[in-house]
Design a protein around this motif. Sequence first.
Motif, PDB file in Angstrom:
ATOM      1  N   ALA A 119       0.809  -1.226   0.000  1.00 21.75           N
ATOM      2  CA  ALA A 119       0.000   0.000   0.000  1.00 21.75           C
ATOM      3  C   ALA A 119       0.839   1.273   0.000  1.00 21.75           C
ATOM      4  CB  ALA A 119      -0.928   0.002   1.217  1.00 21.75           C
ATOM      5  N   ASN A 155      -4.721   0.457  -2.176  1.00 18.53           N
ATOM      6  CA  ASN A 155      -4.298   1.362  -3.250  1.00 18.53           C
ATOM      7  C   ASN A 155      -5.486   1.756  -4.131  1.00 18.53           C
ATOM      8  OD1 ASN A 155      -1.599   1.386  -2.496  1.00 18.53           O
ATOM      9  ND2 ASN A 155      -1.051  -0.317  -3.830  1.00 18.53           N
ATOM     10  N   GLY A 206       1.909   5.560  -9.890  1.00 16.31           N
ATOM     11  CA  GLY A 206       2.465   4.251  -9.549  1.00 16.31           C
ATOM     12  C   GLY A 206       3.823   4.310  -8.900  1.00 16.31           C
ATOM     13  N   ILE A 228      -7.170   5.512  -4.517  1.00 11.30           N
ATOM     14  CA  ILE A 228      -7.343   6.105  -5.846  1.00 11.30           C
ATOM     15  C   ILE A 228      -8.798   6.497  -6.074  1.00 11.30           C
ATOM     16  CG2 ILE A 228      -7.323   5.608  -8.321  1.00 11.30           C
ATOM     17  CD1 ILE A 228      -4.828   3.938  -7.863  1.00 11.30           C
ATOM     18  N   THR A 263       0.516  10.269  -8.362  1.00 15.58           N
ATOM     19  CA  THR A 263       1.752   9.546  -8.040  1.00 15.58           C
ATOM     20  C   THR A 263       2.221   8.679  -9.199  1.00 15.58           C
ATOM     21  OG1 THR A 263       0.478   7.736  -7.042  1.00 15.58           O
ATOM     22  CG2 THR A 263       1.242   9.498  -5.578  1.00 15.58           C
ATOM     23  N   ASP A 286       1.899   3.006  -2.477  1.00 11.64           N
ATOM     24  CA  ASP A 286       1.362   3.970  -3.439  1.00 11.64           C
ATOM     25  C   ASP A 286       0.138   4.679  -2.871  1.00 11.64           C
ATOM     26  OD1 ASP A 286       1.833   4.929  -6.221  1.00 11.64           O
ATOM     27  OD2 ASP A 286      -0.254   4.301  -6.486  1.00 11.64           O
ATOM     28  N   GLY A 287      -0.712   3.945  -2.161  1.00 10.21           N
ATOM     29  CA  GLY A 287      -1.867   4.571  -1.523  1.00 10.21           C
ATOM     30  C   GLY A 287      -1.455   5.557  -0.449  1.00 10.21           C
ATOM     31  N   GLN A 288      -0.399   5.249   0.303  1.00  9.59           N
ATOM     32  CA  GLN A 288       0.088   6.161   1.332  1.00  9.59           C
ATOM     33  C   GLN A 288       0.665   7.424   0.720  1.00  9.59           C
ATOM     34  OE1 GLN A 288       2.747   3.454   3.266  1.00  9.59           O
ATOM     35  NE2 GLN A 288       1.118   2.428   4.410  1.00  9.59           N
ATOM     36  N   GLY A 325       4.577   4.329  -5.868  1.00 13.07           N
ATOM     37  CA  GLY A 325       4.669   3.420  -4.730  1.00 13.07           C
ATOM     38  C   GLY A 325       5.160   2.043  -5.124  1.00 13.07           C
ATOM     39  N   TYR A 326       4.810   1.612  -6.325  1.00 13.81           N
ATOM     40  CA  TYR A 326       5.272   0.303  -6.787  1.00 13.81           C
ATOM     41  C   TYR A 326       6.762   0.337  -7.125  1.00 13.81           C
ATOM     42  CZ  TYR A 326       0.293  -0.730  -7.026  1.00 13.81           C
ATOM     43  OH  TYR A 326      -1.036  -0.906  -6.711  1.00 13.81           O
ATOM     44  N   GLU A 329      -4.680  10.700  -9.387  1.00 18.78           N
ATOM     45  CA  GLU A 329      -3.662   9.648  -9.582  1.00 18.78           C
ATOM     46  C   GLU A 329      -2.295  10.241  -9.896  1.00 18.78           C
ATOM     47  OE1 GLU A 329      -4.858   6.144 -11.828  1.00 18.78           O
ATOM     48  OE2 GLU A 329      -6.926   6.913 -11.872  1.00 18.78           O
TER      49      GLU A 329
END
Length: 409
Positions: free
Chosen positions: A140, A199, A329, A203, A327, A142-144, A331-332, A325
Amino acid sequence: MPGLWKTPGVMAAFTVLVALLVLIRPRSGDSTFRWSRDGDWFTIPDISLPANGIVWTAVALCLLCTAYAAWNARAGRKTPLVLVSAFAVLAVSGFMSWAVAGKTLPVVGLLAGALALAVPLVFGALGGVLGERAGVVNIAIDGQLLFGAFGAAIAASLTGSPWVGLIAAMIAGMLVALLLGLFAITYWVEQVIVGVVLNVLVIGFTSFMFSQVLSENSAALNNPPHFPRLEIWVLSGIPVIGPIFFRQTVLVYMMYVAVFLVAWALYRSKWGLRVRAVGEHPKAADTVGINVIATRYRTVLLAGAIAGIGGATYTLVSVPSFGREMTGGAGYIALAAVIFGKWDPIKATLAALLFGFASNVESVLSVIGSPVPSQFMLMLPYVVTIFAVAGLVGNSRAPAADGVPYRKG
């Protein structure tokens, strides 16, 4: 061992790709590299070298590195990290020389921009390292990052203070981490699935809020003040080093401190010993009196706060306002840096810097008018990530209890 041949194979593939650049599309002229910026103590002259000569020299040296890596693999030895680093520098030098033939490349601007772009990746990677060292897979990230950017934009817009926005970003990251801990630690839900769901949830929530709330009240809710660029006295005037490391925003300086503190705390403090214990052998840690559940919760929440700081970089430094959106991706990629860095904060930081460099290359080459297709440059960070994790990471071992719920008794 078959795994030992991955690194020589990837090195050979990159060497062939660099050589093909010259064979398929040779470039004429010199490549000029600029090393100085305004405000330096003294000026370093520009260096101009024939583009084709640099590329073929880089290819020859890359072949030597690949041959040595293959010799090590045949002898059953791992490829030294120094050799992999030298190969990467040579391959990048060859590619950049080909790309800027007949033009001038601002090296300092390229590296300073790469450092700035790597900030959210570094904070995300640090959060990932902490979570996984405690035994919780943090998909998570990317969600953070995204929720941190969202919280920072609203809080800073309402208060007019980027510092309040930074605190809000940390809280937002902790909220996502709390949900991760609730499902992964308390209810033993599959951690990878929880991370992916979180995530998607973030989003969806931020996209809804952006279209229904922020877009309608952008002046009041989505117009955050930004952190200014701070020059460190004396240090900022050092040629090359100064503009890269000491003419940055406060979040970059916070990143320096965070990397040092996380590395020191993880390996040199009693807290770090407990975190690593619950990530390697939670039952043994429980036996000696360590509260495994509480330790995992505290570590995951701290990891969320750190990742939230990375999210604040987007709306308090990089762009004027929060976007859907935004970021992309990242976070990945930060999670890939964790794996590439073998769950070590220093190595994960270096990996994040590599990915940040790959991201900034596209911007710089497009500005100077390089012939490299923009579509290729946009996918370059992800290609580098895949090759690095799949081919250069070598044999690595995650913490033994990583992703395994702890059931007491």
